[in-house]
Every structure is written in C-alpha cells, then in structure tokens.
Design a protein around this motif. Sequence first.
Motif, PDB file in Angstrom:
ATOM      1  N   ASN A 173     -15.072  15.410  -1.472  1.00  0.00           N
ATOM      2  CA  ASN A 173     -14.165  14.906  -2.514  1.00  0.00           C
ATOM      3  C   ASN A 173     -12.905  15.768  -2.625  1.00  0.00           C
ATOM      4  N   ILE A 174     -12.440  16.261  -1.477  1.00  0.00           N
ATOM      5  CA  ILE A 174     -11.226  17.079  -1.416  1.00  0.00           C
ATOM      6  C   ILE A 174     -10.156  16.285  -0.682  1.00  0.00           C
ATOM      7  N   ARG A 175      -9.041  16.088  -1.336  1.00  0.00           N
ATOM      8  CA  ARG A 175      -7.924  15.370  -0.720  1.00  0.00           C
ATOM      9  C   ARG A 175      -6.862  16.364  -0.250  1.00  0.00           C
ATOM     10  N   CYS A 176      -6.214  16.038   0.867  1.00  0.00           N
ATOM     11  CA  CYS A 176      -5.152  16.897   1.386  1.00  0.00           C
ATOM     12  C   CYS A 176      -4.038  16.035   1.964  1.00  0.00           C
ATOM     13  N   ASN A 177      -2.849  16.185   1.426  1.00  0.00           N
ATOM     14  CA  ASN A 177      -1.671  15.472   1.908  1.00  0.00           C
ATOM     15  C   ASN A 177      -0.513  16.452   2.063  1.00  0.00           C
ATOM     16  N   THR A 239      -5.364  10.331   1.183  1.00  0.00           N
ATOM     17  CA  THR A 239      -5.621  11.621   1.817  1.00  0.00           C
ATOM     18  C   THR A 239      -5.273  11.532   3.293  1.00  0.00           C
ATOM     19  N   GLY A 240      -4.923  12.675   3.877  1.00  0.00           N
ATOM     20  CA  GLY A 240      -4.611  12.724   5.298  1.00  0.00           C
ATOM     21  C   GLY A 240      -3.303  12.078   5.666  1.00  0.00           C
ATOM     22  N   ASN A 241      -2.330  12.117   4.748  1.00  0.00           N
ATOM     23  CA  ASN A 241      -1.032  11.497   5.000  1.00  0.00           C
ATOM     24  C   ASN A 241       0.113  12.469   4.737  1.00  0.00           C
ATOM     25  N   ASP A 242       1.226  12.184   5.386  1.00  0.00           N
ATOM     26  CA  ASP A 242       2.468  12.907   5.115  1.00  0.00           C
ATOM     27  C   ASP A 242       3.479  11.913   4.566  1.00  0.00           C
TER      28      ASP A 242
END
Length: 254
Positions: A173-177, A239-242
Amino acid sequence: MFSLEGKSAVITGAGSGIGQAIALTFARQGAKVYVLDVNQEQANATVFKIQEDGGEAFAFVCDVTNQQIVKSVFEKIGDINILVNCAGIAHVGNVVNTSEADFDRVYQVNVKGTYNCLHEALPYFIKTQQGVILNVASIAAYVGLNDRFAYSMSKGAVFAMTLSVAKDFIHQNIRCNSISPARVHTPFVDGFIAKNYPGKEQEMFEKLSKSQPIGRMGSVDEIATLALYLCSDEAGFITGNDYPIDGGFIKLNN
C-alpha cells in the motif's frame, strides 16, 4: 478535498524554491511538515512561514548525501505518511567539459540523496503498510537539453527509481510517483542568470521563459499544487507514473 489532516510529511530541500512551496501548501492542507534542508537558516525560515500561517512544522538540518545523517534525522522524526524528495542541484556542461568532481557532486545530491531518503523512509512505510512518495525529476529525463549532461543523468535516475520503488512496494500500500517540471521561476533561476549573464539578466530571463511553448516559466505554487494532488488520498489509484508540468515543453516544442 485534498486534505492532509492527521498526516506527517517529510520534504527535502524545503528551505527554498519548489520544496518550500510544497511545504507551505502541505501545511495549509493540515499536514505536520518536517522541513529538511542543508541550510539551517533557510529551513528555519520555512518553518517560521508555516507557523505564522497557523501550521505545524519542524526544521532539520540534513545533508541528504550522507546516509548516517539521513538515518539519524528519520529516527528522530519517527513514523511518517509522505516523503517528497525535492533536494537537488543543477550543473551546466556537456560530457566533455563536465569534470569528474562536478559529475560526482550532482550524483551525490540528486541520485544518492534520493536513494538515501527512500532507504530510510521505506521501513516506516512498510511497518505501517501505507505511504506516499513523490520524487522531483525533470523534463531533462525526457528530452535532450543543451549542456545539461550530468543533471539529465541524475533526473533520469530519479525517474527510474520512482518506477522501481512503485513496483517493489505496491502490495504494501505504498505509492510512488514523480513530477517533471520544466523551468520554474525560483531564486535559483535569478541567481543562475545573474552569475552567467551579467548585464543581460532581463534578456536571458525572457529567452528562458519563452523556451516553454506556453510563453512563461512555471510558478512554485503550480508545482506544489500538483504535488499536493499526487500525495493526497484523491490520487490513491495513481502509482508508478511521472507527471510533466512543463508548459508544453515536451510535446509542443517541435
């Protein structure tokens, strides 16, 4: 909408520019903000602005290139909900005239600094099975820019780290952008122009402004608003986007 009430956010490079704007915006939305910066005076100034506006903030001097210092700071802070990696430096030069020392300096701050903060923040996120990470990349990760060899390298690495962290920790449940600004009007830009183009400040400011198809530089508040959205619960499916925020630079500059 976009409330950060009850959340704690660590923001690196928050003593000035984009980092400071993000810190101020997050505090206005209810977050407890931890201001990390290598400059004590600037970190304190950001905290003062937040407190003056009725928010809650704490300043920490932190050299992000030093993992032991970063570790110590995160241990003092404890559990957090949001990490924004904004600390960074620029460099002008191509691969031939970029010295090893300058290359290493950019790498240490922009790449290793981001890694160090990810390395120390993620255990807290894993423990609580929640967390949001936002890395500040750049349009330099997408396009070729004249005389930005080391800087482009570093921001390409930030983008790659964003994808890797998003993939590895999605089930915790960790998002990274990440976000990729074009030129943004900050005190750094004014100082850069004054140093490199003495006597031609206004001319160069207009030239750099018009390099964005929209005809101007971005504002720090515009960047901070995008950061707020991506770190809010409203962006829970992202998540996982720029996200380029570039006045059309990448797609329309042909």
